[in-house]
Design a protein around this motif. Structure first.
Motif, PDB file in Angstrom:
ATOM      1  N   UNK A  29      27.405  42.034  54.322  1.00 11.90           N
ATOM      2  CA  UNK A  29      28.661  41.500  54.824  1.00 11.90           C
ATOM      3  C   UNK A  29      28.510  40.835  56.173  1.00 11.90           C
ATOM      4  N   UNK A  30      27.571  41.327  56.992  1.00  9.17           N
ATOM      5  CA  UNK A  30      27.321  40.737  58.304  1.00  9.17           C
ATOM      6  C   UNK A  30      26.261  39.642  58.246  1.00  9.17           C
ATOM      7  N   UNK A  33      34.695  40.201  55.107  1.00 11.64           N
ATOM      8  CA  UNK A  33      33.728  39.104  55.170  1.00 11.64           C
ATOM      9  C   UNK A  33      33.940  38.094  54.052  1.00 11.64           C
ATOM     10  N   UNK A  34      34.796  38.445  53.072  1.00 10.73           N
ATOM     11  CA  UNK A  34      35.237  37.445  52.112  1.00 10.73           C
ATOM     12  C   UNK A  34      34.537  37.378  50.777  1.00 10.73           C
ATOM     13  N   UNK A  35      33.711  38.366  50.431  1.00  4.50           N
ATOM     14  CA  UNK A  35      33.063  38.360  49.118  1.00  4.50           C
ATOM     15  C   UNK A  35      33.515  39.587  48.336  1.00  4.50           C
ATOM     16  N   UNK A  36      34.513  39.443  47.454  1.00  5.93           N
ATOM     17  CA  UNK A  36      35.038  40.600  46.725  1.00  5.93           C
ATOM     18  C   UNK A  36      34.030  41.244  45.784  1.00  5.93           C
ATOM     19  N   UNK A  37      33.025  40.498  45.341  1.00  2.00           N
ATOM     20  CA  UNK A  37      32.008  41.085  44.464  1.00  2.00           C
ATOM     21  C   UNK A  37      31.206  42.146  45.212  1.00  2.00           C
ATOM     22  N   UNK A  38      30.883  41.867  46.480  1.00  2.00           N
ATOM     23  CA  UNK A  38      30.183  42.849  47.295  1.00  2.00           C
ATOM     24  C   UNK A  38      31.052  44.094  47.489  1.00  2.00           C
ATOM     25  N   UNK A  39      32.317  43.872  47.724  1.00  2.00           N
ATOM     26  CA  UNK A  39      33.235  44.975  47.962  1.00  2.00           C
ATOM     27  C   UNK A  39      33.344  45.869  46.741  1.00  2.00           C
ATOM     28  N   UNK A  40      33.458  45.266  45.572  1.00  2.00           N
ATOM     29  CA  UNK A  40      33.566  46.041  44.345  1.00  2.00           C
ATOM     30  C   UNK A  40      32.304  46.860  44.102  1.00  2.00           C
ATOM     31  N   UNK A  41      31.155  46.267  44.374  1.00  2.00           N
ATOM     32  CA  UNK A  41      29.891  46.989  44.207  1.00  2.00           C
ATOM     33  C   UNK A  41      29.818  48.179  45.160  1.00  2.00           C
ATOM     34  N   UNK A  42      30.318  47.999  46.385  1.00  2.00           N
ATOM     35  CA  UNK A  42      30.314  49.099  47.350  1.00  2.00           C
ATOM     36  C   UNK A  42      31.241  50.219  46.890  1.00  2.00           C
TER      37      UNK A  42
END
Length: 258
Positions: A118-119, A171-180
Motif C-alpha cells: 500500500x505504501x 491507498x486505492x487498491x481494493x484488491x489488496x484490501x480484500x486480500x488483507x
C-alpha cells in the motif's frame, strides 16, 4: 474493554444479534455486556488460556452445562468463534484451532507483503495518493485510545485490523484490501495473543499513530520503515506466545493419553 469482536472490515464476519425476547439476551438495554456476549467472551478466554485441549470436541450441551446457561448463547458463541478462526470444524465436530508454525510463517509473510505494498505503490507511482480524510479520521480514533487507553483484551485485535485495513484501503487498491481481510481472518485467532499485556497495548497505539501521521505528512519512506518494524514486532510476539500455547496443548494431549 472492547468485547465486540466484529467490524465491517470483512464480508465473512457477521455480528451476532438477538431478539429482545431471547431469555439469554441482556435484560436491560443499558447493560454494557449482554449475557450472550459474556458467554462468548468466557468461552473465548477459556479456549485461549490453554485450559481446553484441541482434542476436546466442543459441544453445545457440554459447554452450556459447564457455564450454566442454555444452548442458545453457546450456539451463537461457537458460530462467532468459528468465524474468528479460534474454532475449526472437523469430521468429529468443532475443536480449538491450533495452527502450524509453517502456516503462520507463510501467512505473516503474505500479510507483510500486502501491507507494505500500500505504501510502496504510492512511492513508485506519483499519481497514487492516500485518502487523507480517511486517515485523519482513523488518527482521531487512535488519539482517543492514547488519551484513554483500554485494558488489555484479546478482542482489541479488531481495532488493530481496522487500522491496517484503513491504511491499506486508503491507498486505492481494493484488491489488496480484500486480500488483507482474508489473510487477517486466517491469523486472527493467533494475533489475539498480541493484546494481552499493557506494554503491547501501549506499543500498538503509539506505533499506529506514528505510522498514520507519517503517511498524512507524505513522509512515505519513513512510514514504510515504521510499518515494517511494527508488523515485524507484532509477528515476534505472536509467534512466541503461539509457541507457548502450542506446547501447552501438547502437554495436555500427552496427559489425556496416559
Amino acid at each position: 474493554m472492547y468485547p465486540v469482536l466484529y467490524t465491517d472490515m470483512s464480508t465473512d464476519v457477521v455480528p451476532a444479534t438477538g431478539a429482545p425476547s431471547d431469555p439469554d439476551a441482556g435484560s436491560s438495554p443499558a447493560s454494557p455486556v449482554s449475557r450472550r456476549e459474556r458467554v462468548y467472551l468466557t468461552i473465548r478466554d477459556e479456549l485461549m488460556s490453554g485450559r481446553v485441549s484441541p482434542y476436546e470436541r466442543l459441544t453445545e450441551e457440554r459447554l452450556a452445562e459447564r457455564h450454566g446457561v442454555s444452548r442458545t448463547p453457546v450456539r451463537e458463541a461457537l458460530a462467532r468463534l468459528l468465524a474468528d478462526g479460534i474454532v475449526v470444524k472437523r469430521e468429529s465436530g468443532l475443536h480449538l484451532y491450533v495452527p502450524s508454525f509453517g502456516e503462520l510463517t507463510d501467512l505473516y509473510e503474505l500479510r507483510i507483503t500486502l501491507e507494505l505494498r500500500g505504501l510502496t505503490r504510492a512511492l513508485e507511482d506519483p499519481t497514487v495518493h492516500h485518502d487523507r480524510t480517511r486517515l485523519e479520521g482513523e488518527l482521531d480514533h487512535w488519539y482517543g485510545f492514547r488519551d484513554d487507553r483500554p485494558a488489555p483484551d484479546a478482542g482489541f485485535v479488531t481495532q488493530d485490523e481496522r487500522f491496517h485495513f484503513t491504511l491499506l484501503d486508503s491507498s486505492g487498491n481494493p484488491a489488496l484490501t480484500q486480500a488483507l481481510a482474508q489473510t487477517n481472518r486466517r491469523i486472527r485467532s493467533v494475533r489475539m495473543y498480541d493484546y494481552l499485556t499493557e506494554d503491547r497495548m501501549a506499543a500498538t497505539i503509539d506505533e499506529h499513530i506514528g505510522i498514520a501521521e507519517l503517511v498524512v505528512r507524505d513522509r512515505l519512506p519513513q512510514a514504510l520503515e515504521a510499518l515494517r518494524a511494527h508488523v515485524g514486532a507484532s509477528r515476534e510476539v505472536v509467534m512466541e506466545r503461539a509457541a507457548a500455547a502450542l506446547e501447552m496443548t501438547r502437554m495436555m494431549a500427552r496427559e489425556e493419553q496416559r
